[in-house]
Design a protein around this motif. Sequence first.
Motif, PDB file in Angstrom:
ATOM      1  N   ILE A  13      49.938 113.522 -28.374  1.00  0.00           N
ATOM      2  CA  ILE A  13      48.510 113.435 -28.705  1.00  0.00           C
ATOM      3  C   ILE A  13      47.663 113.845 -27.518  1.00  0.00           C
ATOM      4  O   ILE A  13      46.687 114.601 -27.660  1.00  0.00           O
ATOM      5  CB  ILE A  13      48.162 112.009 -29.174  1.00  0.00           C
ATOM      6  CG1 ILE A  13      48.826 111.725 -30.523  1.00  0.00           C
ATOM      7  CG2 ILE A  13      46.659 111.824 -29.267  1.00  0.00           C
ATOM      8  CD1 ILE A  13      48.689 110.295 -30.993  1.00  0.00           C
ATOM      9  N   ILE A  14      48.033 113.378 -26.335  1.00  0.00           N
ATOM     10  CA  ILE A  14      47.282 113.763 -25.133  1.00  0.00           C
ATOM     11  C   ILE A  14      47.311 115.279 -24.952  1.00  0.00           C
ATOM     12  O   ILE A  14      46.313 115.891 -24.559  1.00  0.00           O
ATOM     13  CB  ILE A  14      47.855 113.044 -23.899  1.00  0.00           C
ATOM     14  CG1 ILE A  14      47.528 111.552 -23.962  1.00  0.00           C
ATOM     15  CG2 ILE A  14      47.306 113.655 -22.615  1.00  0.00           C
ATOM     16  CD1 ILE A  14      48.137 110.737 -22.839  1.00  0.00           C
ATOM     17  N   ALA A  15      48.420 115.887 -25.256  1.00  0.00           N
ATOM     18  CA  ALA A  15      48.567 117.332 -25.046  1.00  0.00           C
ATOM     19  C   ALA A  15      47.549 118.140 -25.848  1.00  0.00           C
ATOM     20  O   ALA A  15      47.038 119.163 -25.362  1.00  0.00           O
ATOM     21  CB  ALA A  15      49.986 117.764 -25.410  1.00  0.00           C
ATOM     22  N   PHE A  16      47.233 117.702 -27.093  1.00  0.00           N
ATOM     23  CA  PHE A  16      46.295 118.524 -27.869  1.00  0.00           C
ATOM     24  C   PHE A  16      44.873 117.947 -27.923  1.00  0.00           C
ATOM     25  O   PHE A  16      44.003 118.509 -28.601  1.00  0.00           O
ATOM     26  CB  PHE A  16      46.822 118.787 -29.287  1.00  0.00           C
ATOM     27  CG  PHE A  16      46.884 117.609 -30.223  1.00  0.00           C
ATOM     28  CD1 PHE A  16      45.749 117.163 -30.872  1.00  0.00           C
ATOM     29  CD2 PHE A  16      48.091 116.977 -30.491  1.00  0.00           C
ATOM     30  CE1 PHE A  16      45.812 116.105 -31.755  1.00  0.00           C
ATOM     31  CE2 PHE A  16      48.167 115.917 -31.377  1.00  0.00           C
ATOM     32  CZ  PHE A  16      47.021 115.476 -32.011  1.00  0.00           C
ATOM     33  N   THR A  17      44.625 116.863 -27.189  1.00  0.00           N
ATOM     34  CA  THR A  17      43.265 116.315 -27.156  1.00  0.00           C
ATOM     35  C   THR A  17      42.592 116.411 -25.794  1.00  0.00           C
ATOM     36  O   THR A  17      41.408 116.112 -25.667  1.00  0.00           O
ATOM     37  CB  THR A  17      43.262 114.830 -27.584  1.00  0.00           C
ATOM     38  OG1 THR A  17      44.091 114.075 -26.704  1.00  0.00           O
ATOM     39  CG2 THR A  17      43.757 114.675 -29.012  1.00  0.00           C
ATOM     40  N   ASP A  22      33.892 120.853 -24.018  1.00  0.00           N
ATOM     41  CA  ASP A  22      33.661 121.454 -22.711  1.00  0.00           C
ATOM     42  C   ASP A  22      33.883 120.439 -21.593  1.00  0.00           C
ATOM     43  O   ASP A  22      34.346 120.787 -20.506  1.00  0.00           O
ATOM     44  CB  ASP A  22      32.235 122.009 -22.625  1.00  0.00           C
ATOM     45  CG  ASP A  22      32.030 123.210 -23.531  1.00  0.00           C
ATOM     46  OD1 ASP A  22      33.036 123.825 -23.924  1.00  0.00           O
ATOM     47  OD2 ASP A  22      30.865 123.520 -23.848  1.00  0.00           O
ATOM     48  N   TRP A  23      33.534 119.183 -21.868  1.00  0.00           N
ATOM     49  CA  TRP A  23      33.662 118.139 -20.855  1.00  0.00           C
ATOM     50  C   TRP A  23      35.023 117.447 -20.885  1.00  0.00           C
ATOM     51  O   TRP A  23      35.308 116.586 -20.068  1.00  0.00           O
ATOM     52  CB  TRP A  23      32.565 117.090 -21.030  1.00  0.00           C
ATOM     53  CG  TRP A  23      32.441 116.553 -22.431  1.00  0.00           C
ATOM     54  CD1 TRP A  23      31.617 117.021 -23.411  1.00  0.00           C
ATOM     55  CD2 TRP A  23      33.169 115.470 -23.017  1.00  0.00           C
ATOM     56  NE1 TRP A  23      31.760 116.283 -24.567  1.00  0.00           N
ATOM     57  CE2 TRP A  23      32.716 115.328 -24.361  1.00  0.00           C
ATOM     58  CE3 TRP A  23      34.148 114.591 -22.551  1.00  0.00           C
ATOM     59  CZ2 TRP A  23      33.224 114.358 -25.222  1.00  0.00           C
ATOM     60  CZ3 TRP A  23      34.653 113.613 -23.405  1.00  0.00           C
ATOM     61  CH2 TRP A  23      34.185 113.505 -24.723  1.00  0.00           C
ATOM     62  N   GLY A  24      35.868 117.818 -21.838  1.00  0.00           N
ATOM     63  CA  GLY A  24      37.187 117.207 -21.960  1.00  0.00           C
ATOM     64  C   GLY A  24      37.301 116.403 -23.243  1.00  0.00           C
ATOM     65  O   GLY A  24      36.969 116.888 -24.321  1.00  0.00           O
TER      66      GLY A  24
END
Length: 286
Positions: A13-17, A22-24
């Motif tokens: 999940i972290i990989a695609f979020t 623009d700010w993350g």
Amino acid sequence: MIREARPSDVEAIIAFTTDTFDWGDYVPSVIDRWIGSTEGQVFVKVDDSDTPIAMARGVFLSRTEVWSHAARVDPVHRGKGLAGEIADAIADWSRENGGHVVRLMIEDVNEPSIRHITKKQYRRTASVVRASRSVGEASPNPAGNGGRANPSPLTAKHAKLPEVPLVRTSWQTGEVGRRLRTMIGDNWRFRVLRDGDIEQAARSGNLWEIGGSWAITERVEPSFDVGLLDTNPDEALDVIRALIDAANERGAEGFAVWLADFDWLVQAARQAGCEVEGYGIWELAL
């Protein structure tokens, strides 16, 4: 397949979020806690190898009100209707657990999401505006435009428990509260205001009386955030400036307030130095 998220899904999940905006994105910093919590439920769409490629979260804000948020899809898999599938799963989960309504918020400029959610039979039931600005040391002019050099003629004072019925009646019957269908902002989420909310705000120093207006703050540090502002055209600007004064006095770094989408109210926020962004509250009755 759609299933409930597991601790082993966090890395995927972290990989695609991580770079959603623009700010993350805030999801990577909270997803581990969300999955380990009983407060809400994270759902994921997985590929043939059981790796998450989309997600969203549902959380009960009351016994019957569910808030749906954090819908994310791996960029490689966008345009396949995956967010819609998860939205259906959240609706089913909400219904099975006693929910009567699911709500979510979409920024006005996000036309693809608006088209998508409309196809899922959600309807826009309220429009809100978030007005925000820096204050204190974070402001280019910490003493100006709502600060000490340009104070409001009104003062934000802590309201007490005897004022609770007045706040409730004003919000339920006044034009501002009715415009928002008596909902209150709660950490970027919206739910119907309850008597207990007003009482708790009074006891904790978060219920404010400003002239003939009322406000409830979600927090006062590090940002002074207002979840309810019940005011009128005659004093709206002075009320917002008074709240900015209160933020400055408490050393806050920022000020933000959720507003009903009246032009007079939005313009007052602009005059007080705020930037404004419009959002829609969308609702699905279960």
